[in-house]
Enzyme design. Structure first.
Site, PDB file in Angstrom:
ATOM      1  N   GLY A  17     -25.572  19.707  77.686  1.00 48.00           N
ATOM      2  CA  GLY A  17     -24.961  20.813  77.654  1.00 48.00           C
ATOM      3  C   GLY A  17     -23.984  21.450  78.509  1.00 48.00           C
ATOM      4  O   GLY A  17     -24.087  22.940  78.975  1.00 48.00           O
ATOM      5  N   SER A  18     -23.221  20.704  78.977  1.00 44.71           N
ATOM      6  CA  SER A  18     -22.083  21.003  79.971  1.00 44.71           C
ATOM      7  C   SER A  18     -20.898  21.920  79.145  1.00 44.71           C
ATOM      8  O   SER A  18     -20.304  22.807  79.818  1.00 44.71           O
ATOM      9  CB  SER A  18     -21.437  19.844  80.723  1.00 44.71           C
ATOM     10  N   LEU A  98     -24.115  17.009  60.135  1.00 50.04           N
ATOM     11  CA  LEU A  98     -24.371  18.100  59.147  1.00 50.04           C
ATOM     12  C   LEU A  98     -24.027  17.849  57.678  1.00 50.04           C
ATOM     13  O   LEU A  98     -23.007  17.041  57.492  1.00 50.04           O
ATOM     14  CB  LEU A  98     -23.680  19.520  59.713  1.00 50.04           C
ATOM     15  N   HIS A 114     -14.979  16.658  70.396  1.00 53.29           N
ATOM     16  CA  HIS A 114     -15.387  15.204  70.550  1.00 53.29           C
ATOM     17  C   HIS A 114     -14.459  14.409  71.754  1.00 53.29           C
ATOM     18  O   HIS A 114     -13.166  14.917  71.950  1.00 53.29           O
ATOM     19  CB  HIS A 114     -14.670  14.585  69.214  1.00 53.29           C
ATOM     20  N   ASP A 150     -15.973  13.418  62.210  1.00 51.68           N
ATOM     21  CA  ASP A 150     -15.184  13.604  63.060  1.00 51.68           C
ATOM     22  C   ASP A 150     -13.634  13.760  62.310  1.00 51.68           C
ATOM     23  O   ASP A 150     -12.767  13.280  63.107  1.00 51.68           O
ATOM     24  CB  ASP A 150     -15.320  12.685  64.403  1.00 51.68           C
TER      25      ASP A 150
END
Ligand code: GRF
Length: 211
Positions: A17-18, A98, A114, A150
């Site tokens: 979670g950075s 997703l 990414h 991506d």
């Protein structure tokens, strides 16, 4: 905190979670005018869940196991995001593809960060892929999420050098600094509007470049 309806974020995470923290910090210091209205993790042990709670953000853990299909899980995700009136979904280390249900629920409204200069090195272990390929420059990309992995239109990129003695970890750390810098800026650009998607290109103004 600002709570304009069109500036409500939902952040999806699976781990540390950075990047979530970078968004929280940018909102707190006024660089990003938005609210994070929900953080959803598909992993119950994700450290980012604690970061979100510590920031007072409504947080949900939704493990993907046990759902009958990807579509069913995505529909549940979309329902939670809609319940919080989210206008832009930010994937921040969300390690799950997703499908069409989520993509269609939030058209041109899902971003991902990414750790490579896409279209080079999509998928997992992008930093290791870059080292193994021997590129001299890598970096970070914020892009729209489409069904192809991506591969959606690129909003922002930032390059970093690849050094002779880099390991995947040292390269990842150098890239991460730039991720934290560009993700809030990319979110701000998308929220501010005035852009269009022209083929694959995220561009400002009308088809003639007029703003
Ligand atoms: C980042 O390197 C991001 O680019 C990738 O997953 C990592 C997540 O890190 N998609 P964090 O959870 O934001 O610290």
């Amino acid at each position: 905190m600002d709570s304009e309806p069109s500036r409500r974020l939902g952040v999806l995470i699976s781990g540390r979670g950075s990047n979530l923290q970078a968004l929280i910090a940018a909102i707190a210091d006024g660089r990003l005018r938005a609210t994070i209205d929900v953080v959803i993790s598909n992993v119950d042990t994700a450290a980012g869940v604690e970061r979100a709670r510590a920031a007072g953000i409504h947080t949900l853990v939704m493990p993907h196991r046990g759902w009958p299909s990807r579509d069913a899980y995505d529909a549940a995700l979309a329902a939670e995001l809609r319940a919080r009136q989210v206008s832009l979904v930010c994937l921040a280390g969300f390690m799950r593809r997703l499908g069409p249900v989520m993509i269609e629920a939030f058209p041109k409204a899902i971003l991902n960060i990414h750790p490579s200069l896409l279209p080079s090195f999509p998928g997992v272990d992008a930093q290791r892929q870059a080292l193994e390929h021997g590129v001299k420059v890598s970096g970070a990309t914020v892009h729209f999420v489409t069904e192809a992995l991506d591969a959606g239109p690129i909003v922002l990129q930032r390059a970093v050098p690849v050094l002779e003695d880099d390991t995947p970890e040292s390269l990842a750390a150098r890239i991460l600094v730039e991720e934290h810098a560009i993700y809030p800026d990319a979110v701000a650009q998308v929220l501010d509007g005035g852009w269009r998607i022209d083929g694959r290109r995220f561009a400002f103004g009308d088809a003639h470049g007029r703003v």
